[in-house]
Write a protein that holds these residues in place. Structure first.
Motif, PDB file in Angstrom:
ATOM      1  N   TRP A 205       0.833  -1.211   0.000  1.00 59.92           N
ATOM      2  CA  TRP A 205       0.000   0.000   0.000  1.00 59.92           C
ATOM      3  C   TRP A 205       0.863   1.255   0.000  1.00 59.92           C
ATOM      4  O   TRP A 205       0.607   2.203  -0.739  1.00 59.92           O
ATOM      5  CB  TRP A 205      -0.937  -0.026   1.208  1.00 59.92           C
ATOM      6  CG  TRP A 205      -1.877   1.143   1.273  1.00 59.92           C
ATOM      7  CD1 TRP A 205      -2.746   1.548   0.300  1.00 59.92           C
ATOM      8  CD2 TRP A 205      -2.039   2.057   2.357  1.00 59.92           C
ATOM      9  NE1 TRP A 205      -3.450   2.654   0.720  1.00 59.92           N
ATOM     10  CE2 TRP A 205      -3.038   2.979   1.982  1.00 59.92           C
ATOM     11  CE3 TRP A 205      -1.448   2.165   3.621  1.00 59.92           C
ATOM     12  CZ2 TRP A 205      -3.445   4.017   2.817  1.00 59.92           C
ATOM     13  CZ3 TRP A 205      -1.875   3.192   4.464  1.00 59.92           C
ATOM     14  CH2 TRP A 205      -2.851   4.109   4.063  1.00 59.92           C
ATOM     15  N   LEU A 206       1.899   1.270   0.837  1.00 60.54           N
ATOM     16  CA  LEU A 206       2.791   2.426   0.893  1.00 60.54           C
ATOM     17  C   LEU A 206       3.540   2.611  -0.424  1.00 60.54           C
ATOM     18  O   LEU A 206       3.882   3.739  -0.806  1.00 60.54           O
ATOM     19  CB  LEU A 206       3.794   2.278   2.042  1.00 60.54           C
ATOM     20  CG  LEU A 206       3.194   2.306   3.456  1.00 60.54           C
ATOM     21  CD1 LEU A 206       4.286   2.092   4.503  1.00 60.54           C
ATOM     22  CD2 LEU A 206       2.471   3.619   3.713  1.00 60.54           C
ATOM     23  N   ALA A 207       3.783   1.488  -1.126  1.00 59.62           N
ATOM     24  CA  ALA A 207       4.488   1.565  -2.409  1.00 59.62           C
ATOM     25  C   ALA A 207       3.547   1.905  -3.561  1.00 59.62           C
ATOM     26  O   ALA A 207       3.993   2.031  -4.709  1.00 59.62           O
ATOM     27  CB  ALA A 207       5.198   0.240  -2.687  1.00 59.62           C
ATOM     28  N   GLY A 208       2.265   2.059  -3.271  1.00 59.78           N
ATOM     29  CA  GLY A 208       1.307   2.421  -4.305  1.00 59.78           C
ATOM     30  C   GLY A 208       0.870   1.281  -5.178  1.00 59.78           C
ATOM     31  O   GLY A 208       0.409   1.486  -6.311  1.00 59.78           O
ATOM     32  N   GLU A 209       0.982   0.044  -4.675  1.00 63.05           N
ATOM     33  CA  GLU A 209       0.590  -1.111  -5.481  1.00 63.05           C
ATOM     34  C   GLU A 209      -0.897  -1.410  -5.297  1.00 63.05           C
ATOM     35  O   GLU A 209      -1.648  -0.583  -4.805  1.00 63.05           O
ATOM     36  CB  GLU A 209       1.482  -2.303  -5.117  1.00 63.05           C
ATOM     37  CG  GLU A 209       2.955  -2.053  -5.435  1.00 63.05           C
ATOM     38  CD  GLU A 209       3.834  -3.256  -5.156  1.00 63.05           C
ATOM     39  OE1 GLU A 209       3.289  -4.355  -4.964  1.00 63.05           O
ATOM     40  OE2 GLU A 209       5.069  -3.084  -5.123  1.00 63.05           O
ATOM     41  N   THR A 210      -1.318  -2.640  -5.649  1.00 58.25           N
ATOM     42  CA  THR A 210      -2.750  -2.927  -5.805  1.00 58.25           C
ATOM     43  C   THR A 210      -3.529  -3.008  -4.493  1.00 58.25           C
ATOM     44  O   THR A 210      -4.743  -3.021  -4.510  1.00 58.25           O
ATOM     45  CB  THR A 210      -2.932  -4.273  -6.543  1.00 58.25           C
ATOM     46  OG1 THR A 210      -2.267  -5.308  -5.804  1.00 58.25           O
ATOM     47  CG2 THR A 210      -2.357  -4.195  -7.937  1.00 58.25           C
ATOM     48  N   ARG A 274      -1.199   6.496   6.970  1.00 57.04           N
ATOM     49  CA  ARG A 274      -0.061   6.338   6.055  1.00 57.04           C
ATOM     50  C   ARG A 274       1.227   6.875   6.680  1.00 57.04           C
ATOM     51  O   ARG A 274       2.295   6.252   6.580  1.00 57.04           O
ATOM     52  CB  ARG A 274      -0.350   7.053   4.735  1.00 57.04           C
ATOM     53  CG  ARG A 274       0.756   6.908   3.707  1.00 57.04           C
ATOM     54  CD  ARG A 274       0.378   7.629   2.417  1.00 57.04           C
ATOM     55  NE  ARG A 274      -0.680   6.938   1.696  1.00 57.04           N
ATOM     56  CZ  ARG A 274      -0.467   5.963   0.834  1.00 57.04           C
ATOM     57  NH1 ARG A 274       0.778   5.528   0.583  1.00 57.04           N
ATOM     58  NH2 ARG A 274      -1.472   5.386   0.206  1.00 57.04           N
ATOM     59  N   ALA A 275       1.128   8.025   7.344  1.00 58.81           N
ATOM     60  CA  ALA A 275       2.313   8.595   7.981  1.00 58.81           C
ATOM     61  C   ALA A 275       2.823   7.692   9.100  1.00 58.81           C
ATOM     62  O   ALA A 275       4.044   7.463   9.233  1.00 58.81           O
ATOM     63  CB  ALA A 275       1.985   9.986   8.524  1.00 58.81           C
ATOM     64  N   ALA A 276       1.878   7.145   9.904  1.00 58.84           N
ATOM     65  CA  ALA A 276       2.280   6.273  11.009  1.00 58.84           C
ATOM     66  C   ALA A 276       2.867   4.966  10.486  1.00 58.84           C
ATOM     67  O   ALA A 276       3.844   4.435  11.039  1.00 58.84           O
ATOM     68  CB  ALA A 276       1.084   5.995  11.914  1.00 58.84           C
ATOM     69  N   MET A 277       2.302   4.425   9.409  1.00 56.76           N
ATOM     70  CA  MET A 277       2.811   3.176   8.852  1.00 56.76           C
ATOM     71  C   MET A 277       4.181   3.363   8.197  1.00 56.76           C
ATOM     72  O   MET A 277       5.032   2.469   8.235  1.00 56.76           O
ATOM     73  CB  MET A 277       1.804   2.615   7.845  1.00 56.76           C
ATOM     74  CG  MET A 277       0.570   2.010   8.477  1.00 56.76           C
ATOM     75  SD  MET A 277      -0.614   1.392   7.253  1.00 56.76           S
ATOM     76  CE  MET A 277       0.380   0.160   6.411  1.00 56.76           C
TER      77      MET A 277
END
Length: 418
Positions: A205-210, A274-277
């Protein structure tokens, strides 16, 4: 004397005009109060009223009667519906059609089923007795197929397989919306996995994948069950598991998914998470260390005070699962577009149980429209209706009196004799 009579008639006319105008003003107000009160009662509350359950149960039975065909073909048609659900591995729906035997069979068969029910399963519930009696009216091959399917004591057909490693898989695009997601039959099922399983999806998710934000957040929220003080009516793990599976199989209506996402944004903001992850999933740490950090990231990002709307919807989903089982609950959830639909689905599920599952298998989304509010007028509503009726009668009396005065007026009499 004539002057006195004229004054009396004028005074009476003014009085009638005043009453008439007052009634014209009062009637819309009373009508608005009555309409608003009745339509408020027609809403679907969080907890179904007993009258609504009874009215919905009657409507479900009526719809089964509508599904019946001509008398000489009724038994064969009903048996074919039972057989179809058995072949589709939908055991709850098969039981539902057996329970609907009194509505779908002809008068002679209906009477025979009702008479045989107490002897079929002497110490069973009414539904068990009715199913036992209805089995006698099935063709031998269908009856054997049902009995074979019923043999495993703790597992229903349609619930014997589990989605393989659903909690560890990424969220790929779903090509077909007809995929059937299967769960174990035990109460409190879960397909969430653990935070260690969620680490990989979090990285994607952080990498912008599916990986989808909705599935990620609903999974993390469910995994926080032990840390959250959810209301007693909410089984957080069960509700989030069902929503995750429905989302993964593309069986959530876009409107309902959007509503859930908006509620999720208030409780678990995507930018904050997202920032915390990003800080939690450092490349130098092990998967176990990242899992601990990921759990902490979800906890710190969560706005517990904003969970109310989600808890309310989770409670409705839990009740649907309790009434029908997870497979049927998933099928019902597929037709939900908004919160009102969700309450309808709960009302239908609680009222019908397996009957509701069978009806959904045949009618699809139309099963939601079996829900009935069972309007119960309060004392205030009754008084307002009586007031409205009295005002209407007074207005009618004024109209008739004015018409009578007009007919008796000298001008009218002269026109009559001319």
């Amino acid at each position: 004397m004539d002057f006195g009579k004229r004054q009396s008639r004028l005074s009476s006319g003014w009085t009638q005009a005043a009453i008439f105008n007052a009634m014209l003003l009062l009637l819309p107000v009373l009508a608005a109060n009555v309409v608003s009160g009745v339509f408020a009662a027609r809403d679907f509350p969080q907890t179904p009223r007993p009258a609504a359950l009874e009215a919905t149960r009657a409507e479900i039975k009526s719809q089964f009667a509508d599904l019946a065909v001509e008398d000489e073909q009724r038994r064969g048609h009903w048996a074919s519906l039972v057989d179809l659900q058995l072949r589709e591995r939908n055991m709850p729906a098969a039981r539902g059609f057996l329970l609907a035997a009194p509505e779908m069979l002809d008068a002679r068969d209906r009477e025979a089923v009702e008479q045989a029910a107490p002897q079929a399963v002497p110490f069973g519930t009414k539904d068990e007795q009715l199913i036992g009696a209805a089995l006698l009216f099935l063709p031998n091959d269908v009856r054997v197929r049902f009995e074979t399917a019923s043999r495993p004591p703790s597992m229903d057909l349609g619930e014997t397989a589990l989605i393989a490693d659903i909690e560890a898989e990424p969220d790929p695009p779903v090509e077909s919306t007809s995929e059937r997601v299967i769960f174990p039959a035990e109460r409190g099922f879960s397909v969430l996995g653990s935070f260690e399983d969620l680490v990989r999806n979090g990285r994607d998710w952080l990498a912008g994948e599916t990986t989808q934000s909705f599935s990620l957040r609903i999974t993390g929220l469910g995994l926080l069950t032990d840390q959250l003080d959810a209301p007693p009516s909410v089984d957080l793990r069960e509700a989030t598991s069902l929503l995750k599976a429905a989302d993964r199989a593309a069986r959530l209506q876009p409107e309902f998914r959007e509503q859930l996402s908006q509620d999720m944004d208030g409780a678990l903001s995507e930018p904050v998470l997202r920032a915390a992850m990003t800080e939690a999933l450092t490349p130098t740490s092990t998967t176990a260390e990242q899992a601990v950090a990921l759990e902490e990231a979800f906890l710190t990002s969560l706005n517990v005070e904003a969970l109310g709307p989600l808890y309310a919807q989770f409670a409705q989903i839990n009740e649907i699962v309790d009434a029908t089982g997870p497979v049927a609950a998933l099928a019902m959830l597929e037709h939900v577009s908004n919160e009102t639909d969700l309450r309808r689905a709960r009302l239908v599920a609680e009222s019908g149980g397996d009957r509701a599952v069978a009806l959904e298998a045949i009618t699809g989304r139309n099963v939601l429209y079996s829900a009935r509010t069972g309007v119960e007028l309060s004392r205030e509503d009754v008084l307002e209706i009586m007031g409205l009726a009295a005002a209407a009668m007074a207005l009618f009396w004024m109209v008739m009196l004015s018409f009578q005065r007009y007919m008796r007026s000298p001008v009218r009499m002269l026109e009559y004799y001319e």
